[in-house]
Design a protein around this motif. Structure first.
Motif, PDB file in Angstrom:
ATOM      1  N   LEU A 106      14.586  61.452  30.445  1.00  0.00           N
ATOM      2  CA  LEU A 106      14.732  63.015  30.897  1.00  0.00           C
ATOM      3  C   LEU A 106      15.476  63.045  31.961  1.00  0.00           C
ATOM      4  O   LEU A 106      15.718  62.451  32.771  1.00  0.00           O
ATOM      5  CB  LEU A 106      13.376  63.296  31.273  1.00  0.00           C
ATOM      6  N   ASN A 107      16.257  64.238  32.191  1.00  0.00           N
ATOM      7  CA  ASN A 107      17.167  64.253  32.909  1.00  0.00           C
ATOM      8  C   ASN A 107      16.399  64.756  34.491  1.00  0.00           C
ATOM      9  O   ASN A 107      15.497  65.597  34.321  1.00  0.00           O
ATOM     10  CB  ASN A 107      18.115  65.469  32.681  1.00  0.00           C
ATOM     11  N   HIS A 108      16.892  64.559  35.501  1.00  0.00           N
ATOM     12  CA  HIS A 108      16.390  65.295  36.773  1.00  0.00           C
ATOM     13  C   HIS A 108      17.580  65.418  37.595  1.00  0.00           C
ATOM     14  O   HIS A 108      18.405  64.860  37.904  1.00  0.00           O
ATOM     15  CB  HIS A 108      15.524  64.057  37.393  1.00  0.00           C
ATOM     16  N   SER A 109      17.784  66.757  38.029  1.00  0.00           N
ATOM     17  CA  SER A 109      18.863  67.140  38.859  1.00  0.00           C
ATOM     18  C   SER A 109      19.186  66.575  40.228  1.00  0.00           C
ATOM     19  O   SER A 109      20.079  66.602  40.509  1.00  0.00           O
ATOM     20  CB  SER A 109      18.728  68.830  38.855  1.00  0.00           C
ATOM     21  N   ASP A 110      17.998  65.837  40.562  1.00  0.00           N
ATOM     22  CA  ASP A 110      18.275  65.456  42.055  1.00  0.00           C
ATOM     23  C   ASP A 110      18.201  64.259  41.900  1.00  0.00           C
ATOM     24  O   ASP A 110      18.089  63.359  42.956  1.00  0.00           O
ATOM     25  CB  ASP A 110      17.162  65.676  42.834  1.00  0.00           C
ATOM     26  N   SER A 111      18.522  63.287  40.990  1.00  0.00           N
ATOM     27  CA  SER A 111      18.449  61.982  40.845  1.00  0.00           C
ATOM     28  C   SER A 111      19.560  61.353  39.830  1.00  0.00           C
ATOM     29  O   SER A 111      19.731  61.936  39.034  1.00  0.00           O
ATOM     30  CB  SER A 111      17.251  61.385  40.572  1.00  0.00           C
ATOM     31  N   PHE A 112      19.716  60.060  40.200  1.00  0.00           N
ATOM     32  CA  PHE A 112      20.518  59.233  38.913  1.00  0.00           C
ATOM     33  C   PHE A 112      19.848  58.432  38.420  1.00  0.00           C
ATOM     34  O   PHE A 112      20.306  57.709  37.539  1.00  0.00           O
ATOM     35  CB  PHE A 112      21.721  58.598  39.982  1.00  0.00           C
ATOM     36  N   GLY A 113      18.545  58.514  38.659  1.00  0.00           N
ATOM     37  CA  GLY A 113      17.513  57.285  38.081  1.00  0.00           C
ATOM     38  C   GLY A 113      17.186  57.727  36.657  1.00  0.00           C
ATOM     39  O   GLY A 113      17.736  58.816  36.164  1.00  0.00           O
ATOM     40  N   TYR A 114      16.148  57.114  36.330  1.00  0.00           N
ATOM     41  CA  TYR A 114      15.807  57.226  34.889  1.00  0.00           C
ATOM     42  C   TYR A 114      14.156  57.819  34.840  1.00  0.00           C
ATOM     43  O   TYR A 114      13.474  57.315  35.565  1.00  0.00           O
ATOM     44  CB  TYR A 114      15.795  56.063  34.280  1.00  0.00           C
ATOM     45  N   PHE A 115      14.029  58.796  34.079  1.00  0.00           N
ATOM     46  CA  PHE A 115      12.864  59.268  34.064  1.00  0.00           C
ATOM     47  C   PHE A 115      12.201  59.677  32.300  1.00  0.00           C
ATOM     48  O   PHE A 115      13.040  60.050  31.610  1.00  0.00           O
ATOM     49  CB  PHE A 115      12.984  60.687  34.330  1.00  0.00           C
ATOM     50  N   ILE A 116      10.929  59.378  32.191  1.00  0.00           N
ATOM     51  CA  ILE A 116      10.386  59.581  31.007  1.00  0.00           C
ATOM     52  C   ILE A 116       9.295  60.443  31.011  1.00  0.00           C
ATOM     53  O   ILE A 116       8.761  60.955  32.418  1.00  0.00           O
ATOM     54  CB  ILE A 116      10.030  58.137  30.324  1.00  0.00           C
ATOM     55  N   GLY A 117       8.716  61.266  30.110  1.00  0.00           N
ATOM     56  CA  GLY A 117       7.608  62.166  29.919  1.00  0.00           C
ATOM     57  C   GLY A 117       6.324  61.329  29.623  1.00  0.00           C
ATOM     58  O   GLY A 117       6.087  61.040  28.441  1.00  0.00           O
ATOM     59  N   VAL A 118       5.355  61.181  30.711  1.00  0.00           N
ATOM     60  CA  VAL A 118       4.081  60.916  30.381  1.00  0.00           C
ATOM     61  C   VAL A 118       2.996  61.894  30.358  1.00  0.00           C
ATOM     62  O   VAL A 118       2.816  62.647  31.089  1.00  0.00           O
ATOM     63  CB  VAL A 118       3.652  59.797  31.530  1.00  0.00           C
ATOM     64  N   LYS A 119       2.327  62.038  29.088  1.00  0.00           N
ATOM     65  CA  LYS A 119       1.456  63.252  28.891  1.00  0.00           C
ATOM     66  C   LYS A 119       0.118  62.843  29.482  1.00  0.00           C
ATOM     67  O   LYS A 119      -0.782  64.005  29.664  1.00  0.00           O
ATOM     68  CB  LYS A 119       1.422  63.394  27.493  1.00  0.00           C
ATOM     69  N   SER A 120      -0.444  61.578  29.365  1.00  0.00           N
ATOM     70  CA  SER A 120      -1.652  61.166  29.772  1.00  0.00           C
ATOM     71  C   SER A 120      -1.858  59.849  29.876  1.00  0.00           C
ATOM     72  O   SER A 120      -0.944  58.923  29.495  1.00  0.00           O
ATOM     73  CB  SER A 120      -2.743  61.815  28.805  1.00  0.00           C
ATOM     74  N   ILE A 121      -2.854  59.370  30.766  1.00  0.00           N
ATOM     75  CA  ILE A 121      -3.013  58.007  30.839  1.00  0.00           C
ATOM     76  C   ILE A 121      -4.536  57.569  30.224  1.00  0.00           C
ATOM     77  O   ILE A 121      -5.334  58.346  30.635  1.00  0.00           O
ATOM     78  CB  ILE A 121      -3.139  57.387  32.414  1.00  0.00           C
ATOM     79  N   VAL A 122      -4.567  56.523  29.452  1.00  0.00           N
ATOM     80  CA  VAL A 122      -5.583  56.504  28.677  1.00  0.00           C
ATOM     81  C   VAL A 122      -6.265  54.848  29.170  1.00  0.00           C
ATOM     82  O   VAL A 122      -5.580  54.047  28.971  1.00  0.00           O
ATOM     83  CB  VAL A 122      -5.222  56.399  27.246  1.00  0.00           C
ATOM     84  N   ILE A 123      -7.523  54.966  29.257  1.00  0.00           N
ATOM     85  CA  ILE A 123      -8.107  53.745  29.714  1.00  0.00           C
ATOM     86  C   ILE A 123      -9.508  53.880  28.913  1.00  0.00           C
ATOM     87  O   ILE A 123     -10.343  54.555  29.027  1.00  0.00           O
ATOM     88  CB  ILE A 123      -8.351  53.741  31.245  1.00  0.00           C
ATOM     89  N   LYS A 124      -9.471  52.778  27.808  1.00  0.00           N
ATOM     90  CA  LYS A 124     -10.734  52.739  27.153  1.00  0.00           C
ATOM     91  C   LYS A 124     -10.968  54.026  26.479  1.00  0.00           C
ATOM     92  O   LYS A 124     -12.067  54.504  26.444  1.00  0.00           O
ATOM     93  CB  LYS A 124     -11.901  51.842  27.905  1.00  0.00           C
ATOM     94  N   LYS A 125     -10.135  54.655  25.627  1.00  0.00           N
ATOM     95  CA  LYS A 125     -10.052  55.762  24.690  1.00  0.00           C
ATOM     96  C   LYS A 125     -10.490  57.276  25.573  1.00  0.00           C
ATOM     97  O   LYS A 125     -10.539  57.923  24.930  1.00  0.00           O
ATOM     98  CB  LYS A 125     -11.495  55.614  23.938  1.00  0.00           C
ATOM     99  N   ARG A 126     -10.527  57.022  26.903  1.00  0.00           N
ATOM    100  CA  ARG A 126     -10.623  58.159  27.654  1.00  0.00           C
ATOM    101  C   ARG A 126      -9.386  58.692  28.229  1.00  0.00           C
ATOM    102  O   ARG A 126      -8.655  57.787  29.157  1.00  0.00           O
ATOM    103  CB  ARG A 126     -11.685  57.864  28.748  1.00  0.00           C
ATOM    104  N   ALA A 127      -8.791  59.768  27.899  1.00  0.00           N
ATOM    105  CA  ALA A 127      -7.506  60.169  28.427  1.00  0.00           C
ATOM    106  C   ALA A 127      -7.495  60.947  29.711  1.00  0.00           C
ATOM    107  O   ALA A 127      -8.611  61.751  29.695  1.00  0.00           O
ATOM    108  CB  ALA A 127      -6.843  61.086  27.424  1.00  0.00           C
TER     109      ALA A 127
END
Length: 436
Positions: free
Chosen positions: A264-285
């Motif tokens: 994903l693009n980020h206007s204020d950075s040269f770095g790298y970004f991805i989209g995380v929708k949720s964090i799942v631990i033992k089937k619980r989001a």
């Protein structure tokens, strides 16, 4: 003077050099080159850092090897070298034998104007005073081109001088003349890990290595990182895109393990970004708020979570690990566990932590990447709280990347990720260069 003159000299030098090294020298087409990655301990705060080894000078039958700190945010390549001008360098080259030299770029040349007026440079150096330390080198009528640099370890400002450098990659052999590299004084690297005297920009900037004019068009615009989990073992860096084989699976291309998610693009950075929708631990989001940015970092040692996300993650993690014995916290971690029983070390295993991505893929963080062994008896949850107002909701740090194969594809604008190679019976220290 200028790049055209340097190109002529480079071709002449390469003809002589490649004749002497015809047994190992190769010229494209091939799809990638390989360098080893070393894990270091930052002497100022004891955090891990990683470097890639590149050859920076050929002198009397041998190379000088330089370790460049891996930084996927910085826009430039800069290292310990000096500018050296000689009107006839093929006959009277005056660079000292144990010093790496680069040819200067004049402040009046287009390369200097381009880099100093680019949005990349202005954004990167906005916190630093303007670079003004222009010099005149002996035997040269031009003025040097100063460029502000930012120390990736402590954020301090410095200056480098724009030059044209020769960099050499060993497997397969590749020699390139790299304009728009920066020479910085040796003192710049005083607080760097021992034997690290450069910074390798691997960001999305046009001046970073993946998009550099020398490599762009020669190799696919991509690079891969496989960070080692121990200072006693080496990982690998790949520039380009190819098939890679890791022992003991000599017939399995490690890229077959990869899942892909959009960068994903980020206007204020040269770095790298991805989209995380949720964090799942033992089937619980645990839902991640919309518009939360998730950044990857090769400088942050552990994944940082904004307070609202962190609190939910640790609450869930503590619930699913309640049968484990807690230990006294060890900074910078808040939650630690006993990793031995009656003085006998046990194999501590905790539930996986999954980053559920916007396109339905998941990056699984197994025990080796979610827990940090801080003593022989104690292991800690390797996620830290970033505060309530942190710029990015999630910053994925290097502990979560170790022994994971990551491919940054700047053509298709995707991140390929393997999750832990340990679950495949291999590691980043097991690259088989013979099959490359």
């Amino acid at each position: 003077m200028g790049f055209q003159r340097q190109l002529v000299l480079f071709i002449m030098a390469f003809m002589n050099f490649s004749y002497e090294h015809k047994a190992i020298a190769q010229w494209p087409p091939y799809n990638s080159i390989v360098s080893q990655v070393t894990k270091h301990t930052d002497p100022t705060n004891n955090k891990p850092l990683y470097s890639v080894e590149i050859m920076t000078k050929y002198f009397w039958g041998d190379f000088i090897h330089t370790n460049f700190l891996i930084d996927i945010d910085t826009p430039f390549i800069w290292y310990d070298c000096i500018l050296n001008y000689d009107s006839n360098p093929t006959e009277n080259y005056t660079c000292p034998s144990k010093t790496v030299c680069a040819d200067p770029v004049s402040c009046g040349e287009p390369e200097c104007r381009d880099i100093q007026t680019s949005s990349s440079y202005k954004q990167y150096s906005s916190s630093c005073p303007p670079a003004t330390n222009s010099l005149t080198l002996p035997g040269w009528s031009g003025c040097t081109c100063p460029v502000s640099i930012v120390d990736p370890i402590n954020g301090s400002c410095g200056e480098g001088l724009l030059g044209i450098s020769e960099l050499y990659f060993e497997v397969p052999f590749f020699e390139g003349l790299f304009p728009n590299t920066l020479c910085a004084p040796s003192s710049t690297f005083d607080l760097f890990p021992a034997n690290v005297s450069g910074v390798m920009g691997l960001s999305t900037s046009a001046y970073a290595l993946p998009s550099h004019s020398v490599t762009n068009g020669v190799f696919p615009r991509a690079f891969s990182l496989c960070l080692p989990s121990s200072v006693s073992k080496t990982g690998v860096f790949f520039l380009g895109s190819s098939s890679y084989y890791f022992s003991p699976h000599s017939k399995v291309d490690v890229t077959s393990y990869l899942s892909y998610t959009p960068l994903l693009n980020h206007s204020d950075s040269f770095g790298y970004f991805i989209g995380v929708k949720s964090i799942v631990i033992k089937k619980r989001a645990i839902n991640v708020p919309t518009n939360t940015t998730t950044k990857l970092s090769t400088l942050e040692p552990y994944t940082i979570l904004r307070s609202d996300i962190y609190n939910q993650v640790v609450r869930r993690f503590l619930k699913v690990t309640r049968e484990l014995t807690m230990a006294k916290p060890v900074a910078p971690f808040d939650f630690c566990y006993e990793a031995s029983t009656n003085g006998t070390k046990v194999g501590l295993k905790v539930p996986d932590i999954d980053f559920s991505l916007e396109d339905g893929k998941k990056w699984t963080v197994h025990t080796a990447n979610s827990m940090k062994q801080v003593t022989k008896d104690v292991a800690c949850l390797a996620f830290v709280e970033g505060g309530a107002t942190s710029e990015h909701g999630i910053v994925i740090g290097t502990h979560q990347m170790e022994d994971n194969f990551l491919k940054f594809d700047l053509v298709n604008w995707t991140l390929g990720f393997s999750s832990s190679l340990l679950t495949k019976g291999t590691s980043c220290a097991s690259f088989n260069s013979v099959n490359h």
